[in-house]
Motif scaffolding. Structure first.
Motif, PDB file in Angstrom:
ATOM      1  N   VAL A  12     -47.873   7.694 -11.645  1.00 52.91           N
ATOM      2  CA  VAL A  12     -47.451   6.295 -11.691  1.00 52.91           C
ATOM      3  C   VAL A  12     -48.627   5.410 -11.259  1.00 52.91           C
ATOM      4  CG1 VAL A  12     -46.494   6.400  -9.353  1.00 52.91           C
ATOM      5  CG2 VAL A  12     -45.692   4.648 -10.908  1.00 52.91           C
ATOM      6  N   GLY A  13     -49.510   5.948 -10.434  1.00 51.33           N
ATOM      7  CA  GLY A  13     -50.676   5.213  -9.952  1.00 51.33           C
ATOM      8  C   GLY A  13     -51.718   4.936 -11.013  1.00 51.33           C
ATOM      9  N   GLY A  14     -51.514   5.419 -12.243  1.00 52.52           N
ATOM     10  CA  GLY A  14     -52.396   5.096 -13.347  1.00 52.52           C
ATOM     11  C   GLY A  14     -51.945   3.873 -14.116  1.00 52.52           C
ATOM     12  N   GLN A  15     -50.762   3.362 -13.802  1.00 45.04           N
ATOM     13  CA  GLN A  15     -50.226   2.173 -14.470  1.00 45.04           C
ATOM     14  C   GLN A  15     -49.771   1.105 -13.488  1.00 45.04           C
ATOM     15  OE1 GLN A  15     -49.848   1.338 -17.831  1.00 45.04           O
ATOM     16  NE2 GLN A  15     -51.189   3.071 -18.185  1.00 45.04           N
ATOM     17  N   ALA A  16     -49.530   1.486 -12.255  1.00 42.65           N
ATOM     18  CA  ALA A  16     -49.058   0.557 -11.230  1.00 42.65           C
ATOM     19  C   ALA A  16     -49.877   0.800  -9.965  1.00 42.65           C
ATOM     20  CB  ALA A  16     -47.563   0.796 -10.956  1.00 42.65           C
ATOM     21  N   VAL A  17     -49.945  -0.224  -9.125  1.00 38.17           N
ATOM     22  CA  VAL A  17     -50.771  -0.104  -7.919  1.00 38.17           C
ATOM     23  C   VAL A  17     -49.953  -0.346  -6.658  1.00 38.17           C
ATOM     24  CG1 VAL A  17     -52.897  -0.735  -9.104  1.00 38.17           C
ATOM     25  CG2 VAL A  17     -51.526  -2.520  -8.043  1.00 38.17           C
ATOM     26  N   PHE A  18     -50.442   0.253  -5.566  1.00 39.24           N
ATOM     27  CA  PHE A  18     -49.821   0.118  -4.255  1.00 39.24           C
ATOM     28  C   PHE A  18     -50.917  -0.136  -3.231  1.00 39.24           C
ATOM     29  CE2 PHE A  18     -47.551   3.266  -6.805  1.00 39.24           C
ATOM     30  CZ  PHE A  18     -46.290   2.681  -6.889  1.00 39.24           C
ATOM     31  N   PRO A  19     -50.645  -0.984  -2.237  1.00 32.82           N
ATOM     32  CA  PRO A  19     -51.641  -1.206  -1.185  1.00 32.82           C
ATOM     33  C   PRO A  19     -51.986   0.107  -0.496  1.00 32.82           C
ATOM     34  CG  PRO A  19     -49.767  -2.707  -0.934  1.00 32.82           C
ATOM     35  CD  PRO A  19     -49.403  -1.718  -2.005  1.00 32.82           C
ATOM     36  N   GLY A  20     -53.240   0.284  -0.205  1.00 36.85           N
ATOM     37  CA  GLY A  20     -53.694   1.494   0.465  1.00 36.85           C
ATOM     38  C   GLY A  20     -54.121   2.588  -0.494  1.00 36.85           C
ATOM     39  N   GLY A  55     -43.695   9.996 -10.924  1.00 40.05           N
ATOM     40  CA  GLY A  55     -43.567   9.342  -9.629  1.00 40.05           C
ATOM     41  C   GLY A  55     -43.637  10.418  -8.559  1.00 40.05           C
ATOM     42  N   GLY A  56     -43.005  10.151  -7.445  1.00 41.81           N
ATOM     43  CA  GLY A  56     -43.006  11.117  -6.354  1.00 41.81           C
ATOM     44  C   GLY A  56     -42.185  12.349  -6.700  1.00 41.81           C
ATOM     45  N   ALA A  57     -42.680  13.511  -6.334  1.00 40.82           N
ATOM     46  CA  ALA A  57     -41.974  14.771  -6.569  1.00 40.82           C
ATOM     47  C   ALA A  57     -41.809  15.499  -5.239  1.00 40.82           C
ATOM     48  CB  ALA A  57     -42.753  15.644  -7.551  1.00 40.82           C
ATOM     49  N   ARG A  58     -40.722  16.206  -5.110  1.00 44.18           N
ATOM     50  CA  ARG A  58     -40.433  16.941  -3.872  1.00 44.18           C
ATOM     51  C   ARG A  58     -41.260  18.211  -3.787  1.00 44.18           C
ATOM     52  NH1 ARG A  58     -34.450  15.728  -1.668  1.00 44.18           N
ATOM     53  NH2 ARG A  58     -34.464  13.539  -2.257  1.00 44.18           N
ATOM     54  N   THR A  59     -42.537  17.987  -3.519  1.00 44.53           N
ATOM     55  CA  THR A  59     -43.463  19.085  -3.277  1.00 44.53           C
ATOM     56  C   THR A  59     -44.002  18.920  -1.862  1.00 44.53           C
ATOM     57  OG1 THR A  59     -45.412  17.873  -4.028  1.00 44.53           O
ATOM     58  CG2 THR A  59     -44.145  19.071  -5.722  1.00 44.53           C
ATOM     59  N   ARG A  60     -44.910  19.763  -1.470  1.00 43.25           N
ATOM     60  CA  ARG A  60     -45.510  19.630  -0.135  1.00 43.25           C
ATOM     61  C   ARG A  60     -46.743  18.719  -0.148  1.00 43.25           C
ATOM     62  NH1 ARG A  60     -44.490  21.712   4.147  1.00 43.25           N
ATOM     63  NH2 ARG A  60     -46.603  22.296   4.720  1.00 43.25           N
ATOM     64  N   PHE A  61     -46.989  18.050  -1.267  1.00 42.35           N
ATOM     65  CA  PHE A  61     -48.193  17.217  -1.371  1.00 42.35           C
ATOM     66  C   PHE A  61     -48.196  16.110  -0.314  1.00 42.35           C
ATOM     67  CE2 PHE A  61     -50.321  13.422  -3.122  1.00 42.35           C
ATOM     68  CZ  PHE A  61     -51.608  13.915  -3.212  1.00 42.35           C
ATOM     69  N   ARG A  62     -47.122  15.342  -0.243  1.00 42.43           N
ATOM     70  CA  ARG A  62     -47.098  14.181   0.660  1.00 42.43           C
ATOM     71  C   ARG A  62     -47.084  14.591   2.122  1.00 42.43           C
ATOM     72  NH1 ARG A  62     -42.588   9.730  -0.258  1.00 42.43           N
ATOM     73  NH2 ARG A  62     -43.778   9.493  -2.174  1.00 42.43           N
ATOM     74  N   LEU A 118     -45.769  10.062 -20.676  1.00 45.33           N
ATOM     75  CA  LEU A 118     -44.491  10.547 -20.155  1.00 45.33           C
ATOM     76  C   LEU A 118     -44.315   9.966 -18.756  1.00 45.33           C
ATOM     77  CD1 LEU A 118     -44.462  14.392 -20.955  1.00 45.33           C
ATOM     78  CD2 LEU A 118     -43.124  12.596 -22.067  1.00 45.33           C
ATOM     79  N   ALA A 119     -43.442   8.990 -18.623  1.00 47.74           N
ATOM     80  CA  ALA A 119     -43.091   8.458 -17.308  1.00 47.74           C
ATOM     81  C   ALA A 119     -41.990   9.364 -16.771  1.00 47.74           C
ATOM     82  CB  ALA A 119     -42.607   7.018 -17.415  1.00 47.74           C
ATOM     83  N   LEU A 120     -42.258  10.067 -15.695  1.00 50.80           N
ATOM     84  CA  LEU A 120     -41.303  11.034 -15.149  1.00 50.80           C
ATOM     85  C   LEU A 120     -40.813  10.569 -13.790  1.00 50.80           C
ATOM     86  CD1 LEU A 120     -43.120  14.342 -16.146  1.00 50.80           C
ATOM     87  CD2 LEU A 120     -41.310  13.131 -17.378  1.00 50.80           C
ATOM     88  N   GLY A 121     -39.523  10.338 -13.698  1.00 52.88           N
ATOM     89  CA  GLY A 121     -38.905   9.874 -12.467  1.00 52.88           C
ATOM     90  C   GLY A 121     -38.513   8.417 -12.580  1.00 52.88           C
TER      91      GLY A 121
END
Length: 155
Positions: A12-20, A55-62, A118-121
């Motif tokens: 999602v960060g390739g089409q939308a932005v978030f601070p930080g 978008g966010g996925a329930r993995t251990r990444f975060r 493919l927008a997923l989530g």
């Protein structure tokens, strides 16, 4: 005759932005521009390119592999501190199911023509829709200004 497809994982960060996330976004927007251009270059050979934008996925990444640098209190007033607080808090669970996402990615390579994105989530879809709509509205508001700079007269 159908060709084959290249899959490029973005987010999602390739089409939308978030601070930080400025460095993260720079890499994702860069790869998205690259793949969009490659798609135009190789399409005549029957090769499709698909950008996967989960978008966010329930993995251990975060919460498992993300590492934070030392905290700098000067950034507490910045919206960029939101990302740090979210990781430190550790309770905001991503909405995406990674198994479903992977299944759709694999299935997409058999689609001809290949989907460009493919927008997923639902999180990915909603934030991309909002920010792309805002960007388009901002562009539309500049239509007269943009056209006013065209050359008028003989070359």
């Amino acid at each position: 005759m159908p060709g084959f497809s290249l899959l490029q994982l973005s987010s999602v960060g390739g089409q939308a932005v978030f601070p930080g996330g400025s460095l993260y976004h720079a890499t994702k927007w860069g790869i998205e521009g690259f793949i969009d251009a490659v798609n135009l270059e190789v399409g005549g050979f029957g090769i499709g390119c698909t950008l996967v934008e989960p978008g966010g996925a329930r993995t251990r990444f975060r919460y498992g592999s993300a590492r934070l640098g030392p905290k700098n209190d000067a950034y507490d007033v910045s919206p960029a501190s939101h990302a740090r607080r979210m990781i430190e808090d550790g309770t905001v669970m991503p909405i995406g199911d990674p198994a479903k996402m992977v299944r759709l990615m694999i299935e997409s390579v058999d689609q001809h023509p290949a989907p460009k994105r493919l927008a997923l989530g639902s999180d990915s879809f909603m934030v991309m829709h909002k920010q792309l709509s805002e960007r388009l509205a901002e562009l539309e508001a500049q239509r007269d200004l943009a056209f006013s700079t065209d050359w008028v007269g003989q070359p």
